[in-house]
Write a protein that holds these residues in place. Structure first.
Motif, PDB file in Angstrom:
ATOM      1  N   THR A  82       1.217   5.923  -0.062  1.00  0.00           N
ATOM      2  CA  THR A  82       1.273   6.991   0.296  1.00  0.00           C
ATOM      3  C   THR A  82       2.190   8.025  -0.994  1.00  0.00           C
ATOM      4  O   THR A  82       2.905   7.756  -0.955  1.00  0.00           O
ATOM      5  CB  THR A  82       0.976   7.790   1.144  1.00  0.00           C
ATOM      6  N   ASN A 115       0.808  -1.048   0.249  1.00  0.00           N
ATOM      7  CA  ASN A 115      -0.218   0.094  -0.367  1.00  0.00           C
ATOM      8  C   ASN A 115       0.951   1.494   0.200  1.00  0.00           C
ATOM      9  O   ASN A 115       1.829   1.405   0.713  1.00  0.00           O
ATOM     10  CB  ASN A 115      -0.652   0.521   0.948  1.00  0.00           C
ATOM     11  N   ASP A 142      -2.989   5.384   6.986  1.00  0.00           N
ATOM     12  CA  ASP A 142      -5.145   5.948   7.400  1.00  0.00           C
ATOM     13  C   ASP A 142      -5.029   5.396   5.362  1.00  0.00           C
ATOM     14  O   ASP A 142      -4.916   5.830   4.709  1.00  0.00           O
ATOM     15  CB  ASP A 142      -5.184   7.527   7.208  1.00  0.00           C
ATOM     16  N   PRO A 143      -6.251   4.273   6.052  1.00  0.00           N
ATOM     17  CA  PRO A 143      -6.825   3.695   4.619  1.00  0.00           C
ATOM     18  C   PRO A 143      -7.763   5.253   3.471  1.00  0.00           C
ATOM     19  O   PRO A 143      -7.243   4.678   2.508  1.00  0.00           O
ATOM     20  CB  PRO A 143      -8.345   2.819   4.492  1.00  0.00           C
ATOM     21  N   GLU A 144      -7.792   5.869   4.543  1.00  0.00           N
ATOM     22  CA  GLU A 144      -8.591   7.469   3.494  1.00  0.00           C
ATOM     23  C   GLU A 144      -7.325   7.904   2.727  1.00  0.00           C
ATOM     24  O   GLU A 144      -7.101   8.238   1.461  1.00  0.00           O
ATOM     25  CB  GLU A 144      -9.224   7.594   4.380  1.00  0.00           C
ATOM     26  N   ALA A 145      -5.683   7.690   3.151  1.00  0.00           N
ATOM     27  CA  ALA A 145      -4.294   7.898   2.946  1.00  0.00           C
ATOM     28  C   ALA A 145      -4.388   7.048   1.773  1.00  0.00           C
ATOM     29  O   ALA A 145      -3.063   7.394   1.221  1.00  0.00           O
ATOM     30  CB  ALA A 145      -3.722   8.960   3.629  1.00  0.00           C
TER      31      ALA A 145
END
Length: 233
Positions: free
Chosen positions: A169, A167, A202-205
Motif C-alpha cells: 500500500t 503486497n 485490506d485487499p481493496e487498499a
C-alpha cells in the motif's frame, strides 16, 4: 513459504548489475525511495540507465546517484527544476545522456511494459521535436506518435505498508509512479514503514500485488527536529 522480506538495503540492491535499466518511483521529492538509492550508490553498479519523473533535487537521493557517476543515461519528464543543479552540470558537460518523455507518456510506456503491450499510438508530442524519427499516423482525423514500452531490469519504489508476500500500500501522493515502475521491471524492490501479517491489509487498499514485488525492506520513520516522527512522503 513465500517470504519476500529482506533484512538489509545492501542485500536487496545487490541484484543490480552494470548496465541495468533502473526504474525509480517518485514525483519531485514525494515518494522517492532515498534509502534504496543510497544503497545503490554504495553498491556501485555502473553505466546505469535511470527512469524517473525528474532528474533529482538538491544533492540527495536521485541527485546524489547522478553525482556519483554511476548513471550514463536518464529518461525523464522534468530534467530542469529550481534545484536540479547536479543534472544541469552533468548534462552541460556532456557526462550524461537525456531522453525527454512527456509525463503521461512516461507513465503509459511503463504501464504498457507491465501489460504486455508491444507499442501504442499517443497524440502527445506530435508535431514537436520529441516526435522526430518516430512513426506517426493519422487515426480518425487525429495525429498520433508511435511509442514503445519502457522495460526495467530493476524497480526501486517506496511504499507505506507491506506483508511477507510483497503486497504493497502507499501513502497519499507518495504513490505516484511506484505502481507502474513495479509492473514494468523484472525485479522490484520496495521499502515500507510497516510490515504487517498476512490478511491485515485490506485487499481493496493493495495497489501493488505481491506478484510484482521481489523484495521488501522495512525502514524507520524520519525523526523531526521537534523530537517527534513523521512519515516521509
Amino acid at each position: 513459504m513465500i517470504n519476500k522480506i529482506t533484512d538489509t538495503i545492501a542485500e536487496a540492491v545487490s541484484v543490480v548489475k552494470d548496465g541495468d535499466v533502473v526504474l525509480i518511483g517518485g514525483f519531485g521529492t514525494a515518494g522517492n525511495p532515498n534509502e534504496l538509492i543510497d544503497g545503490l550508490i554504495a553498491h556501485g553498479a555502473r553505466n546505469l540507465t535511470v527512469v524517473n519523473n525528474n532528474a533529482g533535487n538538491g544533492y540527495t537521493g536521485l541527485a546524489a546517484l547522478l553525482q556519483s557517476g554511476l548513471v550514463q543515461k536518464i529518461i525523464c519528464s522534468f530534467p530542469r527544476t529550481a534545484d536540479s543543479w547536479v543534472f544541469n552540470d552533468l548534462y552541460r558537460a556532456g557526462k550524461i545522456e537525456l531522453e525527454l518523455v512527456p509525463q503521461g507518456t512516461l507513465a503509459e510506456r511503463m504501464r504498457a511494459a507491465g501489460a504486455g503491450i508491444g507499442a501504442f499510438f499517443c497524440p502527445t508530442a506530435y508535431g514537436t521535436e520529441l516526435a522526430n524519427g518516430k512513426e506517426t499516423r493519422e487515426i480518425n482525423g487525429k495525429h498520433y506518435v508511435l511509442e514503445y514500452p519502457i522495460y526495467g531490469d530493476v524497480a526501486l519504489v517506496k511504499a507505506e505498508q507491506g506483508d511477507r508476500w510483497g503486497n504493497l500500500t502507499y501513502r497519499m501522493a507518495a504513490r505516484n509512479f511506484g505502481p507502474v515502475c513495479a509492473v514494468a521491471a523484472k525485479h522490484t524492490i520496495a521499502t515500507v514503514h510497516e510490515i504487517v501479517e498476512l490478511g491485515q491489509l485490506d485487499p481493496e487498499a493493495v495497489v501493488t500485488p505481491g506478484i510484482y514485488v521481489n523484495s521488501i525492506v522495512q525502514i524507520p520513520f524520519v525523526a523531526t527536529q521537534a523530537g517527534g516522527f513523521k512519515q516521509a512522503a
